[in-house]
Design a protein around this motif. Structure first.
Motif, PDB file in Angstrom:
ATOM      1  N   HIS A 193       0.806  -1.230   0.000  1.00 20.11           N
ATOM      2  CA  HIS A 193       0.000   0.000   0.000  1.00 20.11           C
ATOM      3  C   HIS A 193       0.830   1.267   0.000  1.00 20.11           C
ATOM      4  O   HIS A 193       0.747   2.066   0.928  1.00 20.11           O
ATOM      5  CB  HIS A 193      -0.987   0.006   1.167  1.00 20.11           C
ATOM      6  CG  HIS A 193      -2.258  -0.651   0.818  1.00 20.11           C
ATOM      7  ND1 HIS A 193      -3.232  -0.037   0.053  1.00 20.11           N
ATOM      8  CD2 HIS A 193      -2.715  -1.902   1.054  1.00 20.11           C
ATOM      9  CE1 HIS A 193      -4.232  -0.869  -0.130  1.00 20.11           C
ATOM     10  NE2 HIS A 193      -3.945  -2.014   0.459  1.00 20.11           N
ATOM     11  N   HIS A 254      -1.644  -3.266   7.296  1.00 23.89           N
ATOM     12  CA  HIS A 254      -1.830  -3.536   5.867  1.00 23.89           C
ATOM     13  C   HIS A 254      -1.690  -2.251   5.051  1.00 23.89           C
ATOM     14  O   HIS A 254      -1.145  -2.259   3.956  1.00 23.89           O
ATOM     15  CB  HIS A 254      -3.212  -4.160   5.670  1.00 23.89           C
ATOM     16  CG  HIS A 254      -3.581  -4.383   4.238  1.00 23.89           C
ATOM     17  ND1 HIS A 254      -2.903  -5.284   3.434  1.00 23.89           N
ATOM     18  CD2 HIS A 254      -4.540  -3.814   3.449  1.00 23.89           C
ATOM     19  CE1 HIS A 254      -3.436  -5.263   2.224  1.00 23.89           C
ATOM     20  NE2 HIS A 254      -4.418  -4.377   2.202  1.00 23.89           N
ATOM     21  N   HIS A 326      -7.997  -0.699   5.529  1.00 30.04           N
ATOM     22  CA  HIS A 326      -7.712   0.372   4.571  1.00 30.04           C
ATOM     23  C   HIS A 326      -8.122   1.745   5.093  1.00 30.04           C
ATOM     24  O   HIS A 326      -9.150   1.880   5.750  1.00 30.04           O
ATOM     25  CB  HIS A 326      -8.475   0.129   3.265  1.00 30.04           C
ATOM     26  CG  HIS A 326      -8.027  -1.099   2.539  1.00 30.04           C
ATOM     27  ND1 HIS A 326      -8.892  -2.066   2.095  1.00 30.04           N
ATOM     28  CD2 HIS A 326      -6.789  -1.512   2.179  1.00 30.04           C
ATOM     29  CE1 HIS A 326      -8.202  -3.024   1.493  1.00 30.04           C
ATOM     30  NE2 HIS A 326      -6.926  -2.720   1.539  1.00 30.04           N
ATOM     31  N   HIS A 515      -5.965  -4.583  -5.746  1.00 28.41           N
ATOM     32  CA  HIS A 515      -5.748  -3.154  -5.999  1.00 28.41           C
ATOM     33  C   HIS A 515      -5.168  -2.902  -7.382  1.00 28.41           C
ATOM     34  O   HIS A 515      -4.568  -3.787  -8.001  1.00 28.41           O
ATOM     35  CB  HIS A 515      -4.822  -2.592  -4.936  1.00 28.41           C
ATOM     36  CG  HIS A 515      -5.368  -2.755  -3.556  1.00 28.41           C
ATOM     37  ND1 HIS A 515      -6.488  -2.085  -3.122  1.00 28.41           N
ATOM     38  CD2 HIS A 515      -4.969  -3.537  -2.520  1.00 28.41           C
ATOM     39  CE1 HIS A 515      -6.744  -2.442  -1.865  1.00 28.41           C
ATOM     40  NE2 HIS A 515      -5.845  -3.323  -1.478  1.00 28.41           N
TER      41      HIS A 515
HETATM   42 FE   FE2 Z   1      -5.336  -3.583   0.545  1.00 28.32          FE
END
Ligand code: FE2
Length: 521
Positions: A193, A254, A326, A515
């Protein structure tokens, strides 16, 4: 209506206040997306099956996600264990060109040859043969399936527990694991990320992190140049700043968020008991368990070179209850000095037990995501103790089950007016993601475009028209599982009103993805 593009919208966005349809999907339709991607295509030219692709939309949408869910008759235990498959859709002059490739990871190559799983998966996939065949096999299979971003002259296929795989941006050929010019050690964790700082400190940067966890956790924050800077000789992809900070306790991180001054982490209140993993009974991620009654913590790390770094010690402050994968965005509120973080909260850590087939999960028993704003009073947080406990106030921004939210990339780390996200078909309850919502973060006004009853959405990517246009000028690119034709579509929406511009039917059937990112030009 946008200049030079489409005729009348094909499907008009409806206000969310319109009556919600009853749970409007068939489980079989939802589950039909779970399959192997059987082909790799090269340069297939596509035009819109409905509407027209805006000619001003020029660039490439890269997407990553699990593309191999079954081998030798055995299914993965969780789709997150599926091998990474990259799809590239290049848009130019009202046409789209499609290419897709599996990432040639060591694990994928070995399992292709063997015709069966030869690695365990983090989310519970076991090798054939039961616990005895799996016990003490602690190898990580780097499946490169979570995100794909462009950095310098390469694409990076990301998987957070290990190094990135480098790919050719044009051909998608796998170049191999990259240590990013010696920045990483072999096997080092590298988040899936990254956040793209649009220019908080001059030129654009890719800010990311790796976490090494155990009884204490060390976060390595890394800032890479995202563009070449001829004046300084810095090249895109070069590491320009980093720092390391250690915190007490196990960390499952994450995602994170950035502002000009801060890197913002939320340490979820989870415990990790590795014994069932070691003994071959569970995957490593199945050994995570929430700690009821315990709060997580925000870890606020001053970004290197920022004004906040004058006082370099990280700030730790209790977070509200819940579990976060997220974040939407974070920003520094100039009026109050508060740090504001918008995140998707779940009441608990969503997990699939060893005995459950993921294709039969009961959505009603799984917590639904809601978008929640946390406003952190930095002065109170710095004082610690009772002040810190009261430093965070919360506000629910969206109760409708949601995931995969983003702001206009030019507002990354800054206060944004709008968010785009995937939402459930119904306004309340947990359901598969079937619609896209544009949320006005100031007025609360919503617009929704829905693919229900037979369409299911993956993460939407907002593509701005340009850096100077209004914040909601641009498009939203939405991958759809179209169960009616058992194939994948790419839908182009107008970002301002979610009117449908184009539906491109892909000659591929791609399981729900994770993603993706947009590379302009
Ligand atoms: Fe993710």
């Amino acid at each position: 209506m946008m200049e030079g593009s489409p005729g009348p919208p094909l499907m008009t966005a409806a206000p969310a206040s319109a009556p919600a349809a009853a749970a409007g999907y068939e489980r079989g339709d939802w589950a039909s997306a779970f399959r192997n991607v059987g082909v790799e295509l090269d340069g297939v030219e596509l035009s819109a099956a409905r509407g027209s692709i805006p000619p001003e939309l020029v660039g490439t949408l890269y997407r990553n996600g699990p593309g191999q869910l079954e081998r030798g008759g055995q299914w993965v235990h969780h789709p997150f264990d599926g091998d990474g498959m990259i799809t590239a859709l290049r848009f130019d002059a009202g046409k789209a060109t499609l290419r897709n490739r599996f990432v040639r990871t060591e694990g994928w190559l070995a399992e292709e040859e063997a015709g069966r799983f030869v690695y365990r998966g983090v989310f519970g996939t076991q090798k054939p043969g039961g616990p005895l065949a799996n016990a003490f096999d602690l190898r990580l299979k780097n499946i490169a399936n979570t995100h794909v971003v462009r950095l310098g002259d390469q694409l990076l296929a990301l998987w957070e527990a290990a190094e990135p795989h480098a790919l050719d941006p044009e051909t998608l050929d796998t170049r191999g694991i990259t240590l990013l010019d010696g920045v990483l050690k072999k096997g080092e964790a590298f988040s899936a990320h990254p956040r793209f700082d649009p220019g908080h400190h001059g030129a654009a940067r890719m800010v990311t992190f790796g976490v090494k966890t155990g009884p204490s956790s060390t976060v390595r924050l890394m800032e890479f140049a995202a563009v070449d800077d001829p004046a300084s000789g810095v090249r895109a992809g070069q590491l320009i700043a980093e720092r390391r900070d250690s915190f007490k306790g196990f960390a499952f991180l994450h995602d994170f968020a950035i502002t000009p001054n801060w890197a913002v982490f939320l340490q979820n209140a989870v415990a990790f008991n590795p014994l069932p993993f070691v003994m071959g009974q569970k995957g490593a991620a199945q050994c995570l368990a929430s700690k009821p009654g315990e709060a997580g913590q925000f870890w606020l790390i001053p970004r290197p070179g920022s004004a906040a770094a004058a006082n370099p010690k990280p700030i730790q402050v209790p977070a509200p209850e819940g579990f976060v994968f997220h974040h939407l965005n974070a920003f520094e509120d100039e009026a109050t000095g508060a740090l504001v973080v918008d995140s998707i909260f779940y009441d608990d850590f969503p997990s699939i037990g060893p005995e459950t087939d993921f294709r039969t999960i009961d959505f009603d028993t799984i917590p639904a995501g809601r978008l929640q704003r946390c406003r952190i009073n930095l002065e109170a947080a710095r004082r610690g103790g009772a002040s810190a406990a009261a430093a965070v106030t919360t506000e629910v921004l969206e109760e409708r089950c949601c995931e995969f939210a983003m702001v206009n990339p030019h507002r990354q780390g800054l206060q944004a007016r709008y968010a785009w996200m995937a939402v459930a078909g119904r306004e309340r309850g947990n359901d598969p993601l079937q619609a896209i919502e544009k949320l006005d973060l100031v007025s609360g006004e919503r617009q929704v475009w829905s693919a229900a009853p037979r369409g299911f959405v993956s993460e939407p990517v907002m593509v701005p028209r340009d850096a100077t246009a209004s914040e909601d000028a641009g498009w939203v690119l939405v991958p759809i599982w179209n169960s009616a034709r058992c194939g994948s579509d790419l839908v182009v929406l107008n970002a301002a009103d979610l009117s449908e511009q184009a539906v491109v039917e892909l000659p591929l059937a791609i399981p729900y993805g994770l993603h993706g990112s947009w590379v302009a030009g």
